[in-house]
Each structure stands twice: as C-alpha cells, then as structure tokens.
Design a protein around this motif. Structure first.
Motif, PDB file in Angstrom:
ATOM      1  N   ASP A 107       0.872  -1.180   0.000  1.00 54.78           N
ATOM      2  CA  ASP A 107       0.000   0.000   0.000  1.00 54.78           C
ATOM      3  C   ASP A 107       0.905   1.225   0.000  1.00 54.78           C
ATOM      4  O   ASP A 107       1.555   1.538   1.001  1.00 54.78           O
ATOM      5  CB  ASP A 107      -0.906  -0.002   1.240  1.00 54.78           C
ATOM      6  N   ILE A 108       0.950   1.929  -1.130  1.00 56.71           N
ATOM      7  CA  ILE A 108       1.806   3.115  -1.253  1.00 56.71           C
ATOM      8  C   ILE A 108       0.949   4.365  -1.480  1.00 56.71           C
ATOM      9  O   ILE A 108       1.382   5.327  -2.124  1.00 56.71           O
ATOM     10  CB  ILE A 108       2.853   2.942  -2.371  1.00 56.71           C
ATOM     11  N   THR A 109      -0.257   4.338  -0.929  1.00 57.14           N
ATOM     12  CA  THR A 109      -1.180   5.464  -1.065  1.00 57.14           C
ATOM     13  C   THR A 109      -0.532   6.756  -0.558  1.00 57.14           C
ATOM     14  O   THR A 109       0.049   6.777   0.535  1.00 57.14           O
ATOM     15  CB  THR A 109      -2.473   5.195  -0.275  1.00 57.14           C
ATOM     16  N   GLY A 110      -0.645   7.828  -1.349  1.00 59.10           N
ATOM     17  CA  GLY A 110      -0.101   9.121  -0.976  1.00 59.10           C
ATOM     18  C   GLY A 110       1.309   9.368  -1.459  1.00 59.10           C
ATOM     19  O   GLY A 110       1.799  10.504  -1.443  1.00 59.10           O
ATOM     20  N   MET A 111       1.973   8.321  -1.906  1.00 53.23           N
ATOM     21  CA  MET A 111       3.352   8.475  -2.328  1.00 53.23           C
ATOM     22  C   MET A 111       3.478   9.291  -3.611  1.00 53.23           C
ATOM     23  O   MET A 111       4.513   9.898  -3.882  1.00 53.23           O
ATOM     24  CB  MET A 111       3.999   7.097  -2.496  1.00 53.23           C
ATOM     25  N   ASP A 112       2.400   9.318  -4.401  1.00 49.97           N
ATOM     26  CA  ASP A 112       2.465  10.060  -5.661  1.00 49.97           C
ATOM     27  C   ASP A 112       2.583  11.560  -5.435  1.00 49.97           C
ATOM     28  O   ASP A 112       2.935  12.303  -6.350  1.00 49.97           O
ATOM     29  CB  ASP A 112       1.233   9.763  -6.523  1.00 49.97           C
ATOM     30  N   LYS A 113       2.306  12.033  -4.206  1.00 46.03           N
ATOM     31  CA  LYS A 113       2.470  13.456  -3.912  1.00 46.03           C
ATOM     32  C   LYS A 113       3.938  13.863  -3.923  1.00 46.03           C
ATOM     33  O   LYS A 113       4.280  15.014  -4.198  1.00 46.03           O
ATOM     34  CB  LYS A 113       1.862  13.778  -2.544  1.00 46.03           C
ATOM     35  N   PHE A 114       4.778  12.912  -3.565  1.00 46.10           N
ATOM     36  CA  PHE A 114       6.199  13.218  -3.455  1.00 46.10           C
ATOM     37  C   PHE A 114       7.032  12.561  -4.558  1.00 46.10           C
ATOM     38  O   PHE A 114       8.124  13.028  -4.879  1.00 46.10           O
ATOM     39  CB  PHE A 114       6.721  12.730  -2.089  1.00 46.10           C
ATOM     40  N   TYR A 115       6.485  11.499  -5.135  1.00 45.44           N
ATOM     41  CA  TYR A 115       7.274  10.701  -6.067  1.00 45.44           C
ATOM     42  C   TYR A 115       6.281   9.875  -6.877  1.00 45.44           C
ATOM     43  O   TYR A 115       5.361   9.306  -6.314  1.00 45.44           O
ATOM     44  CB  TYR A 115       8.197   9.780  -5.256  1.00 45.44           C
ATOM     45  N   GLY A 116       6.405   9.809  -8.158  1.00 45.85           N
ATOM     46  CA  GLY A 116       5.469   9.035  -8.968  1.00 45.85           C
ATOM     47  C   GLY A 116       5.353   7.607  -8.486  1.00 45.85           C
ATOM     48  O   GLY A 116       6.362   6.912  -8.342  1.00 45.85           O
ATOM     49  N   SER A 117       4.131   7.151  -8.199  1.00 45.49           N
ATOM     50  CA  SER A 117       3.936   5.809  -7.637  1.00 45.49           C
ATOM     51  C   SER A 117       4.458   4.716  -8.558  1.00 45.49           C
ATOM     52  O   SER A 117       5.106   3.762  -8.107  1.00 45.49           O
ATOM     53  CB  SER A 117       2.449   5.571  -7.348  1.00 45.49           C
ATOM     54  N   TYR A 118       4.178   4.849  -9.862  1.00 43.27           N
ATOM     55  CA  TYR A 118       4.655   3.832 -10.807  1.00 43.27           C
ATOM     56  C   TYR A 118       6.176   3.855 -10.904  1.00 43.27           C
ATOM     57  O   TYR A 118       6.831   2.816 -10.915  1.00 43.27           O
ATOM     58  CB  TYR A 118       4.033   4.049 -12.187  1.00 43.27           C
ATOM     59  N   LYS A 119       6.745   5.063 -10.954  1.00 43.93           N
ATOM     60  CA  LYS A 119       8.208   5.186 -11.043  1.00 43.93           C
ATOM     61  C   LYS A 119       8.864   4.587  -9.805  1.00 43.93           C
ATOM     62  O   LYS A 119       9.857   3.856  -9.903  1.00 43.93           O
ATOM     63  CB  LYS A 119       8.605   6.658 -11.191  1.00 43.93           C
ATOM     64  N   TRP A 120       8.276   4.879  -8.620  1.00 44.81           N
ATOM     65  CA  TRP A 120       8.830   4.336  -7.376  1.00 44.81           C
ATOM     66  C   TRP A 120       8.781   2.811  -7.391  1.00 44.81           C
ATOM     67  O   TRP A 120       9.751   2.142  -7.020  1.00 44.81           O
ATOM     68  CB  TRP A 120       8.031   4.880  -6.190  1.00 44.81           C
ATOM     69  N   THR A 121       7.648   2.254  -7.802  1.00 44.36           N
ATOM     70  CA  THR A 121       7.484   0.794  -7.831  1.00 44.36           C
ATOM     71  C   THR A 121       8.443   0.164  -8.834  1.00 44.36           C
ATOM     72  O   THR A 121       9.032  -0.893  -8.566  1.00 44.36           O
ATOM     73  CB  THR A 121       6.037   0.411  -8.191  1.00 44.36           C
ATOM     74  N   ASN A 122       8.614   0.818  -9.978  1.00 46.85           N
ATOM     75  CA  ASN A 122       9.527   0.294 -10.996  1.00 46.85           C
ATOM     76  C   ASN A 122      10.963   0.257 -10.484  1.00 46.85           C
ATOM     77  O   ASN A 122      11.701  -0.708 -10.731  1.00 46.85           O
ATOM     78  CB  ASN A 122       9.430   1.143 -12.259  1.00 46.85           C
ATOM     79  N   GLU A 123      11.351   1.287  -9.751  1.00 45.75           N
ATOM     80  CA  GLU A 123      12.714   1.313  -9.188  1.00 45.75           C
ATOM     81  C   GLU A 123      12.874   0.254  -8.102  1.00 45.75           C
ATOM     82  O   GLU A 123      13.945  -0.359  -7.970  1.00 45.75           O
ATOM     83  CB  GLU A 123      13.028   2.705  -8.656  1.00 45.75           C
ATOM     84  N   LEU A 124      11.815   0.016  -7.311  1.00 43.88           N
ATOM     85  CA  LEU A 124      11.864  -1.059  -6.314  1.00 43.88           C
ATOM     86  C   LEU A 124      12.033  -2.406  -7.005  1.00 43.88           C
ATOM     87  O   LEU A 124      12.846  -3.243  -6.575  1.00 43.88           O
ATOM     88  CB  LEU A 124      10.580  -1.058  -5.478  1.00 43.88           C
ATOM     89  N   ALA A 125      11.295  -2.627  -8.075  1.00 45.82           N
ATOM     90  CA  ALA A 125      11.388  -3.887  -8.819  1.00 45.82           C
ATOM     91  C   ALA A 125      12.798  -4.090  -9.370  1.00 45.82           C
ATOM     92  O   ALA A 125      13.350  -5.199  -9.309  1.00 45.82           O
ATOM     93  CB  ALA A 125      10.369  -3.905  -9.951  1.00 45.82           C
ATOM     94  N   GLN A 126      13.383  -3.030  -9.886  1.00 46.14           N
ATOM     95  CA  GLN A 126      14.745  -3.120 -10.406  1.00 46.14           C
ATOM     96  C   GLN A 126      15.747  -3.433  -9.300  1.00 46.14           C
ATOM     97  O   GLN A 126      16.697  -4.198  -9.502  1.00 46.14           O
ATOM     98  CB  GLN A 126      15.115  -1.813 -11.110  1.00 46.14           C
ATOM     99  N   THR A 127      15.515  -2.863  -8.117  1.00 47.95           N
ATOM    100  CA  THR A 127      16.393  -3.141  -6.973  1.00 47.95           C
ATOM    101  C   THR A 127      16.323  -4.604  -6.570  1.00 47.95           C
ATOM    102  O   THR A 127      17.347  -5.247  -6.306  1.00 47.95           O
ATOM    103  CB  THR A 127      16.002  -2.251  -5.771  1.00 47.95           C
TER     104      THR A 127
END
Length: 393
Positions: A107-127
């Motif tokens: 649950d990453i609700t609200g994260m898009d205010k500071f950082y694009g939710s899809y971009k954040w998830t994509n970077e987590l997946a790459q990590t």
C-alpha cells in the motif's frame, strides 16, 4: 483520495531460484516437484507452452512434455531468497503484506504526492532483481483484486499501471477465470448460463449471483465491478505453532499418550495447511508428575503432512519418555516455518495423498475440525481454556 495498491509476483519463483544456482537450466523445460507419483509444484514457461501446470501429476506433465527436466526442489533455498526479497521490500515500502513465499501486496497510497507511484514501484522492482537476480512482474492499481489480475495479465510482457478510470475497461474483456476467487466449479456453473467475461458478470444483479452461488455471490459481483476494500495487512512472520494437553489425572498409559499425540499433530498440521506453512523443526515436551519438564527436537524436511509429522513426533516421544513416571502434560511445537503456495509438501507426497488431504481439509474447513479425523487421534480433546476458546473462535 484513491488508494495505490501494488501487487508483486516473482516469476516462476521456484524455477528462477534453481536457475540462479545453475545457469545450465536456463531455457530448459523445467518441472519442480516430487517423483513419478508426485505432482508439479512449479514449472518453467518453456514447460507451460506444452500445457504443464502446477498441481498436475508428474506423469501427466511428462506425457505432455517428455523432454522436461524434473527436479525435487529446495524449499530452504526458496525460503532464504524469499526472506531476502521481503527485507528489501519492507525497507522501502510503508505497508507490506506477504501473501505467499513469492507474492506481495504494497500500500503506497499518498506516495504520488512526493514521487510518482509507478516510477517508485519500478525502481523497487529493479532493486529486487539487481540484488537477488530474480525476475518479477508488478501491477499498480486502486485495490488488491485489480492489481493481482494485472500481474497475471502482465506476466512475461510488461508491468502495468491501471488507474481508477481504466479499471472497468481493463477488466471487462477478461475471462471470469481471471478473478482470484473463481475456481473451476464456479466457472463451469456460470459458463452454462453464458457468463464467461467479467463484463457480463458485472452486469448481473448481485442478488441473482447470491442466489446461484451463495454468500460469495455479492463478493464476486463486487470484484467484477472493480470493488475491493480489503486492506493490505502488515506482514509479521510467524515463528512457530504449538499445542499442549494437561491431564486431569497424571497418567502412564503409553497407548493413551500416543493417541493424544496423534490428535495434537492432526490439529496443528491442519492449521499449518490452512495458513499455508511448512515446518522444518519438530519439538516435543513432557512434564512429569513432579513438575520436571523435558523437551526434545529434530530437524525434518519441510512438510505439513500429518503422516510425516506423526511419525517424527512418535519417534521423539519414544526417545524422550524414558523415566516411566506419570506425566501431567504433553506438548508439541512446530517451528522453522516457511511460507508456501501449496498446502502440503508437494516434493514428497503423491497425487493420491494430495487429493486425500485436500478432501479432509475441505471437510474440516466447512464442518469443523472434528468433522473428520483419524481414529487414533480421537482421544485428543483440548482441556485448557485457551485451547477451548481458540476452537470456539
């Protein structure tokens, strides 16, 4: 504000783990499972193109794909890598639910205010892939159901983002079999009256569905309409499960003690399968009439099968109970737990044994634990208040 829910699914997890340790398996049709009489625990995409599927008998799988390589599987390796993935996700995500050994909700609700939710998830997946070498697929949407369906549709192709206004257009053309709670029987029932796509299902009155398939009808209608308010449950790792039996009168009756042990094992093994755990450590505890308490444990291959656990518990009891004094308490604990997608140890048990346990568990889940049990274990009745309360709940 709408929710942002991510579903992460490790691609053919068992197969990917094996290929991580042996690169020669890459590109080879691979089946993870038991021997000739066992069933498929997992299989590679190369094997799936021939029609091989999880829970299929190994013999049938090899008839479909005779060139496939069959491996027994290494649950300890899979558990270790799963733990590593869990730590990476927990370090970065605010709320994490570990649905199985290879499946996670975030649950990453609200994260898009500071950082694009899809971009954040994509970077987590790459990590995750960079640190473990394991491939994965994820989907980002407004709830758990849509995200899970999204990973299924994105497998081997792409990661998906399904915003709220695209939920229904995304779901409508898909087969109703894509909805997680729709099994073969429900699919056949609905197919007979022409309901094969999610759009058709979503347009059905919920009352009609409830009349057809019972209380799950309304829930199914909600999922077809992209409605799922279930929260992401924060993940906590269970360390062990246990039960104890205190006698109203101290006893030295060996036959009675062993019958009670069988019942205790059956109860705990059912709990393991219900919660999708496998155990690797068996501990037995006895307390003598003079309150001396002794324990003994052994390591075993990961399992949740009654017959395997009963054998190990009985052997431990014979080794531990040497003083031939009356006992006031006996107890069992299963520890070293690992999550698994499957309810019993598919690496050891046969197709027939799998069918037996599934039938027994279905009866127990529907009618209660006492609905079906081994005669040898019928002597076990919880007499501790905590045990009785747990049974009532």
């Amino acid at each position: 504000m709408g929710r942002s829910i991510v579903h992460i699914d490790m691609n053919t997890f068992f197969v990917s783990c094996e290929r991580l340790t042996n690169s020669e398996l890459t590109g080879v049709p691979l089946i993870i499972g038991g021997g000739d009489r066992g069933v498929v625990a997992s299989c590679s995409y190369e094997a799936r193109t021939f029609g091989v599927r999880s829970a299929m008998p190994i013999k049938m799988a090899l008839r479909l794909c005779p060139q496939a390589k069959v491996m027994k599987g290494d649950m300890e390796l899979y558990s270790t890598l799963s733990h590593t993935i869990t730590e990476i996700i927990q370090e970065k995500a605010p709320i994490v639910e570990k649905a199985s050994i290879d499946e996670f909700y975030l649950d990453i609700t609200g994260m898009d205010k500071f950082y694009g939710s899809y971009k954040w998830t994509n970077e987590l997946a790459q990590t995750i892939t960079k640190e473990t070498g394991l491939p994965l697929t994820f989907a980002l949407s407004v709830n758990k159901t849509v995200s899970k369906i999204g990973t299924g549709e994105g497998k081997q192709k792409r990661n998906l983002e399904i915003p709220e206004h695209m939920v229904q257009p995304f779901l409508n053309p898909l087969s109703i079999q894509k909805i997680p709670m729709v099994g073969d029987k429900t699919f056949q029932l609905l197919s007979r009256i022409g309901i094969r796509t999610i759009q058709t299902l979503s347009e059905m009155p919920s009352e009609v569905l409830q009349q057809m398939i019972g209380k799950n009808g309304t829930e199914l209608w909600k999922k077809a309409n992209g409605i799922d308010n279930n929260p992401v449950e924060p993940y906590t790792e269970r360390k062990s499960i246990s039960t104890e039996h205190t006698f109203s009168q101290d006893t030295i009756d060996i036959a009675k003690l062993k019958r009670i042990l069988v019942g205790m094992v059956e109860k705990l093994a059912f709990q393991l399968r219900s919660e999708q755990w496998l155990t690797s450590t068996v501990v037995i505890k006895i307390r003598y009439a003079n309150f001396d308490t002794e324990t003994k444990q052994c390591r075993i291959a990961y399992t949740s099968a009654d017959h395997t656990l009963t054998r190990n518990v009985t052997e431990l009891f014979d080794k531990l109970y040497q003083r031939r004094m009356r006992l006031r308490l006996i107890g069992i604990r299963f520890s070293g737990l690992v999550r698994g997608t499957y309810q019993i140890n598919l690496f050891e048990d046969t197709e027939e044994m799998l069918a037996l346990y599934q039938a027994m568990d279905k009866m127990k889940s529907r009618y209660g634990f006492d609905a079906v049990m081994r005669c040898a274990g019928a002597s076990f009745k919880p007499n501790n208040k905590a045990e009785i309360l747990k049974r009532k709940l």
